[in-house]
Design a protein around this motif. Structure first.
Motif: not given
Length: 594
Positions: A304-314
């Motif tokens: 969930l933490l990784r997905a959050t930063t990935e989504a923000m980057s996207a």
């Protein structure tokens, strides 16, 4: 009287401006005599980053930076489009109903990944998700033209969304025939402004461990190949370019992933110029998906933490469509809880964090503008090298070799602790109780073994099974395939846990090209290695598979009675791997935190 505050100009006049020299002096003072050069970062992409950037950095760029505006974005910034895999032989009705429910709960569309296009029930789809009113993506590996014809035969006047069929990247046979299929798709959908019939599977490069530079360069190479091959007398280059969308995987390297999308869009403009086209009339649409490469089965809520930063980057990088993977998709069947978390993460970033209110929030940043330019230059140079070799598909061997080398380097950084994966190689939960069956997962053909943490995971899962088998005094033995080159990574992970004075010298763990396996008996476990041919013959023997069965794929986990397993291991030439001074059992126990 309105409570809405009036906009005011922002001023920082109370702060005195500081020059680059002033910042350098401050850094030197804070380091208390240490060399500031030690703060430089040598990136996996092969170039170096400075510890800080100032306004002078913008002056070194070839052109003054300007915000990247992308017409493909919606009024809310991006579309929230969950992905739904549909297995072979399934009609997809359950996935369609999940998508319809998600649309009522905050999703903006749906993306179906179809293993069997012929079985997919397009009539049921149109009944629940009207094709002319719903944004829908379809990923296929066969028969795209007939599939589009089936969609249109439902009575929908036009389609909205995209079609992903990328025979180049997916390494499909009969490229000439596949190109013709794509031409038919583009012809069928050329009058549909809200549907793009050519989506590049650039996520393949990110989900196989490619560096950011490689992902951009290989995506451009695939785009150039289609722009060269698809146009005909009746299908123009401009129409092919207008139909093109790029599907990218977003990894946790926050700033690099933001600038990856910015550099990709910048180079798309350069590529269009070579074909006499303009970015103003042919903007690049980007579907960004949180990566499978970065997901892990260990301490899975860290996904969930990784997905959050990935989504923000996207979204900060400018993706117009975002798909977030459920955190437990590696080991659980689809479920409402993880679907809801994934869907609502995009909603929170848009509605609560307001990330959709500004296009290209990175514009003007000294660091991000410099990094965007560096990535663009490095990727363009690699792209030109590929083109000099004949472009794709001629240069596919080089592409695959470079991806393999980059992935191995990342495996090694994880093993040595240089690259931290929370919950896997740092801050591990050694008492973690898996809410899935490790044996069933290892036996599953759907278990993704191409991820960054797979070597660490499969060892942890396999040794957990071994200790459980030993405690329960199970008489059967097992052999678990850990993967290629894993023994070296195991050794490095183990050495990192030892005090410096106890660390033996690292030596070659096993010959190049061999596979690593774990042989688990009721009494002990032994790390071994074998060639792919030896392991294949061994698996056929254990499972009684005929030698002429060309469809057989050896599973990761094999079990048999102890005598049969011991004899097969001996006959097929498996060799033991040891760490100097430590037994395999010592190594596994230490890695398990026992």
């Amino acid at each position: 009287m309105s409570d809405t505050p009036r906009p005011v100009s922002v001023s920082f006049a109370e702060f005195e401006p500081m020059s680059t020299e002033g910042w350098q002096a401050r850094i030197a003072r804070d380091l208390k005599g240490a060399d500031p050069a030690t703060l430089r970062w040598h990136t996996p992409d092969g170039f170096m980053l400075e510890p800080f950037y100032h306004r002078e950095a913008l002056a070194t760029l070839p052109a003054a930076p300007a915000p990247q505006l992308h017409p493909g974005a919606t009024s809310n910034g991006w579309r929230n489009v969950p992905t739904y895999p549909v297995a072979a032989g399934e009609k997809g009705r359950a996935a369609i109903l999940r998508a319809a429910d998600a649309l009522r709960r905050g999703a903006d569309g749906a993306h179906f990944v179809l293993a069997d296009t012929a079985a997919f029930d397009v009539e049921f789809l149109h009944a629940h998700l009207p094709l002319d009113a719903t944004y829908i993506g379809y990923s296929l590996t066969a028969a795209p033209a007939s599939f589009v014809q089936r969609l249109l035969a439902t009575g929908a006047p036009e389609l909205r969304g995209f079609l992903q069929f990328d025979p180049l990247t997916d390494h499909l046979p009969d490229l000439k025939g596949q190109f013709q299929e794509l031409r038919e798709v583009l012809t069928l959908t050329r009058t549909m402004p809200d549907f793009q019939g050519l989506t590049l599977n650039a996520a393949f490069f990110g989900n196989r461990g490619g560096t950011v530079t490689q992902q951009i360069a290989f995506s451009l190479a695939a785009a150039a190949a289609y722009l060269n091959e698809l146009p005909t007398d009746t299908l123009s280059t401009a129409e092919v370019a207008a139909a093109l969308r790029v599907h990218v995987a977003i990894n946790p390297n926050y700033f690099f992933e933001i600038t990856k999308l910015r550099a990709l869009r910048q180079l798309w403009s350069t590529l269009l110029h070579a074909y006499g086209l303009s970015l103003a009339t042919t903007p690049l649409r980007i579907l960004a998906e949180t990566s499978s490469w970065s997901q892990t089965t260990l301490d899975a809520h860290t996904n969930l933490l990784r997905a959050t930063t990935e989504a923000m980057s996207a979204v900060l990088g400018g993706a117009d469509t975002l798909s977030i993977r459920p955190f437990d998709s590696l080991f659980h069947d689809p479920n409402e809880f993880s679907d809801r978390l994934a869907r609502n993460l995009s909603v929170l970033l848009r509605e609560e964090a307001g990330l959709g209110q500004v296009q290209d929030a990175a514009a003007g940043s000294y660091y991000l503008e410099t990094l965007t330019d560096t990535l663009a230059r490095e990727a363009w140079a690699l792209f030109q090298q590929i083109e000099e070799e004949g472009g794709l598909p001629k240069a596919v061997g080089r592409v695959m070799q470079e991806l393999h080398t980059a992935a191995q380097a990342q495996f090694r950084r994880i093993a040595t602790g240089e690259q931290v994966v929370v919950g896997t190689n740092r801050f591990q939960n050694t008492r973690e109780q898996f809410d899935f069956n490790p044996k069933k997962l290892l036996r599953s053909r759907e278990f993704d073994s191409t991820r960054a943490t797979y070597p660490s995971e499969v060892l942890r899962l396999a040794t957990s099974l071994h200790f459980e088998r030993r405690e329960k005094r199970k008489k059967r033995a097992a052999v678990v395939l850990l993967g290629a080159h894993t023994n070296q990574l195991i050794e490095e992970s183990f050495l990192r846990l030892l005090p410096g004075k106890e660390q033996p010298a690292i030596h070659e763990a096993h010959p190049t090209g061999t596979l690593s396996v774990l042989f688990s008996s009721p009494e002990e476990a032994t790390l071994m290695y074998a060639t792919p041919e030896q392991f294949g013959q061994f698996a056929r023997y254990i499972l009684h598979i005929a030698p002429d069965d060309s469809t057989f794929v050896p599973p990761v986990l094999l079990t048999a009675d102890l005598v049969t397993m011991q004899e097969a291991v001996r006959v097929f030439g498996f060799q033991e791997f040891t760490v100097q001074g430590y037994s395999t059992e010592d190594v596994l126990a230490r890695l398990q935190g026992k």
